[in-house]
Design a protein around this motif. Sequence first.
Motif, short mmCIF file in Angstrom:
data_model
loop_
_atom_site.label_atom_id
_atom_site.label_comp_id
_atom_site.label_asym_id
_atom_site.label_seq_id
_atom_site.Cartn_x
_atom_site.Cartn_y
_atom_site.Cartn_z
N SER A 1 0.83 -1.19 0.00
CA SER A 1 0.00 0.00 0.00
C SER A 1 0.88 1.25 0.00
O SER A 1 2.00 1.24 0.52
N LEU A 2 0.38 2.32 -0.59
CA LEU A 2 1.05 3.60 -0.42
C LEU A 2 0.95 3.99 1.05
O LEU A 2 0.08 3.52 1.79
N VAL A 3 1.84 4.85 1.48
CA VAL A 3 1.88 5.25 2.89
C VAL A 3 1.67 6.75 2.99
O VAL A 3 2.44 7.53 2.41
N LEU A 4 0.63 7.13 3.70
CA LEU A 4 0.36 8.55 3.95
C LEU A 4 0.93 8.91 5.31
O LEU A 4 0.53 8.33 6.33
N PRO A 5 1.88 9.85 5.38
CA PRO A 5 2.46 10.23 6.67
C PRO A 5 1.41 10.65 7.69
O PRO A 5 1.56 10.40 8.89
N SER A 6 0.33 11.26 7.19
CA SER A 6 -0.70 11.74 8.11
C SER A 6 -1.65 10.64 8.56
O SER A 6 -2.42 10.83 9.50
N ASN A 7 -1.62 9.47 7.86
CA ASN A 7 -2.54 8.39 8.20
C ASN A 7 -1.87 7.06 7.89
O ASN A 7 -2.14 6.43 6.87
N VAL B 1 -4.93 2.08 3.84
CA VAL B 1 -4.53 1.04 2.88
C VAL B 1 -5.05 1.41 1.51
O VAL B 1 -6.26 1.61 1.33
N ASP B 2 -4.13 1.50 0.54
CA ASP B 2 -4.48 1.92 -0.82
C ASP B 2 -3.45 1.30 -1.76
O ASP B 2 -2.32 1.80 -1.87
N ILE B 3 -3.80 0.21 -2.42
CA ILE B 3 -2.86 -0.53 -3.27
C ILE B 3 -3.22 -0.25 -4.72
O ILE B 3 -4.12 -0.88 -5.29
N ARG B 4 -2.53 0.68 -5.35
CA ARG B 4 -2.91 1.15 -6.69
C ARG B 4 -2.17 0.36 -7.77
O ARG B 4 -1.21 0.84 -8.37
N VAL B 5 -2.66 -0.83 -8.01
CA VAL B 5 -2.07 -1.68 -9.05
C VAL B 5 -2.67 -1.31 -10.40
O VAL B 5 -3.89 -1.29 -10.56
N GLY B 6 -1.81 -1.00 -11.34
CA GLY B 6 -2.24 -0.69 -12.69
C GLY B 6 -1.94 -1.83 -13.62
O GLY B 6 -2.39 -2.96 -13.43
N THR B 7 -1.17 -1.56 -14.66
CA THR B 7 -0.94 -2.54 -15.70
C THR B 7 -0.19 -3.76 -15.21
O THR B 7 0.61 -3.70 -14.27
N SER B 8 -0.43 -4.89 -15.84
CA SER B 8 0.29 -6.12 -15.56
C SER B 8 0.36 -6.94 -16.85
O SER B 8 -0.49 -6.80 -17.74
N THR B 9 1.39 -7.76 -16.95
CA THR B 9 1.56 -8.61 -18.14
C THR B 9 2.47 -9.77 -17.82
O THR B 9 3.25 -9.71 -16.86
N ARG C 1 2.75 5.06 -6.59
CA ARG C 1 2.96 5.80 -5.35
C ARG C 1 3.60 4.98 -4.23
O ARG C 1 3.30 5.17 -3.05
N ILE C 2 4.49 4.04 -4.61
CA ILE C 2 5.30 3.35 -3.61
C ILE C 2 6.75 3.31 -4.10
O ILE C 2 7.03 3.53 -5.27
N ASP C 3 7.67 3.02 -3.19
CA ASP C 3 9.09 3.02 -3.54
C ASP C 3 9.50 1.80 -4.36
O ASP C 3 10.48 1.86 -5.11
N GLY D 1 8.47 7.52 -3.93
CA GLY D 1 7.46 6.84 -4.73
C GLY D 1 6.10 7.48 -4.64
O GLY D 1 5.30 7.43 -5.58
N LEU D 2 5.80 8.11 -3.52
CA LEU D 2 4.50 8.73 -3.32
C LEU D 2 4.25 9.87 -4.31
O LEU D 2 3.12 10.26 -4.55
N ASP D 3 5.34 10.35 -4.94
CA ASP D 3 5.23 11.51 -5.82
C ASP D 3 4.96 11.16 -7.28
O ASP D 3 4.83 12.07 -8.10
#
Length: 782
Positions: A431-437, A441-449, A462-464, A489-491
Amino acid sequence: MFKRLIVSILFLFSIGVLSQDYSTQWQGHFSFSKIVGLSQANNKIYAAAENAVFSIDTKTNELREFTTVNGLSGESISAIYYSPDFELLVVGYENGIIEIVFENDIKVLTVRDIFDKPTIPSNNKRINHFTGYQNLVYIATDFGISVFDLERLEFGDTYFIGANGSQIPVTQTTIINEFIYASSLNNNGIKKADLSDPNLIDFNNWQTINSGSWLGVQGVENNLYAINSNKKIYQILNDNVIELFTYSDSPQDLRQSDNNLIVSTTNHIFVYDADFNLISQIEQAQEFETSYTSAVVNENFVFIGTKNFGILKTIINSPFTFEEIHPDGPILNNPFSIEPTNEGVWVTFGEYDSEYNPYPLNSRGISQLKNDEWINTPYEDLFEAKCLNSIAINPANTNQVYISSFINGIVEIEENIPKILYNETNSGLESLVLPSNPNYVDIRVGTSTFDKNGLLWSLTSRIDRPLKSYNPANGQWRSFDFTSLINSGLDDNLGFSKIVIGSDGTIWCASSNFGLIGFHENNGSQLLKNIAREEHNMPSNQVTGMALDKRNQLWIGTLRGLRVLYNPSDFFDSTDIRVDEIIIEEDGIAKELLYQQNITDIEVDGSNNKWIGTSDSGLFYFSPDGQRTIFHFTRTNSPLPSNSIRDISIDGDNGIVYIATQKGLVSFKSGSSQPIKDLQQAFAYPNPVRPHFDIVEKKVKIKDVSEHVNIKITDIEGNLVAEAQSRINQRYGGYNLEIDGGTAYWNGKNLANNMVSSGVYLIMISDLDTFETKVIKLMVVR
């Protein structure tokens, strides 16, 4: 009457254009689940479903579709009406366009008068309702009432009936006792006028019989009824308004059907006789959780338009069992990602905005076209995974499919059954990590092959460690760090465009801020590099589409144009990597191909031709080097329901290009198939070619040829009839014999461009790389 209409077509071009039927090469794959309007005549019921229409023959139960493939515009439908006298279906749209469908021969006349009228604001052109009377149709719109003559196929007067002739939203009209009544919103009331008055364009000749906001007005025999925005229905008697009933939920439609008054609310259908005696009250069906939009009565049955299940049919006197009726199709008309198989195509409907933000989260299922039947899996059966997007099919087991979620992880499906949701608790996904929270939990999986070794590669935004590999054989996950390139990665967003894997194992990734990223593992070391700036000749640091072609050239789509990396093998070693634009000559002037275009996807077919989608300019089909535009498909010259292309996928086995647009899914039979490794399976069809076969248009196909071949066709005495070579005599080049990937096409003509005579012909195929040969005998009967 209908014959006179055909003659009138000759005079139509001042008001509209007859659309073309594209059904020979195109197929529509539209959803018919959400009904926005109904009309009935004789033994047929017509249903408008967002941007397509279907009809039901109530005697035979036959369904018939009318889509962009038949000439409809693909815009958002807001009203329909069928005229039995003229055998015409009239379709109205939210943007003011009206289309007249000649049902007998599937011609569509597009009438743009309202759409093009500059004195009407664009947000006031919506078509709300049609009322047929004699040879006229009265059109209720958001600006007033327009009159259209169905016999002459031309517009008459327009009535602006607000105060001092202002434009007001008219929701419905009805005609009773030679008076026309109009209901309107925004406290403009119910208006009345004498149809015999020759000057109805004068607003002074319209009488306001009641103020308020009215959703509809309808006459049944000699009775007149109207529904107010306060959910109450009234009878209008001698211009007086008499309250009859208050509905518990919002009224959606008011109409006359089979001399009955039908009131449709969100959760109920009420059927009354002409004197407002209740005949039937239909509740929500427990097995169909939906909202009602409209209804009609046909003999002993009620046909109900819904928002999720097309039409529900039930018995008027015993409305306890329901039959779902609509053409087969996907769940929705906004496909987001597609992936073909040799049996059809998979479709997802997850979305995110231009900043790659998935909020507000959508809860949509997935669809699969398999052997001409749609299998729809609802959101609830997919572990409630939201924002489903990319699709990856395991080449070693095509029954195993992985669907990415841009919030929840990856769903694995096997034999069409959802098996597991991979997330941060049971896999290498993060999951991406929000410093404020930190608990968010937010796992932003996009393309796969999948790669050639059977590993599933995916990108998470948005992860390292965005790049992940998964081995289905042993369940092993690996993660790869990008912080040497992307500090935080968050950027940055990754994974919204397809991962491309080269023959050398290099993995190419698209980024929203860091351009093109290349990753390569070599003997334990990891190479990571990007190009994004002007010094690399990149027009944008946002890469939106990629494809490796058959010459190992990487085609790169960006937010502002197209580039090609001609030698990807030097990417990590060279200190002076540049990508190149494609320069074409147009009218004697050198221009950049797709200059400043927002490229949404790039695909390569069996002939190394390029299919390139754009955000607002439709679909382009280019020759292998991009110098020749074979096709440029748009809404105006093809069945594309939108010029906004979201995804393209090619079924190389069957030569079908699937195109996901913002307003629906269509497919094009390009004929370009993937080359085969050898010539063992090569064959020609039809064989024999019989007299009824149109060889010039349909052509003889020589299937399953290898990638680099020479094909000669001779008569039985050895005289050369036709000859072609891969990469030279390509399809759509005007040759009698053309080669398109793994298929060659012969139009039956010889070198002199004359049709050949009856006889036996020899098709001699030679592989120019392996020197393998094959001879096929073909019988032609003229």
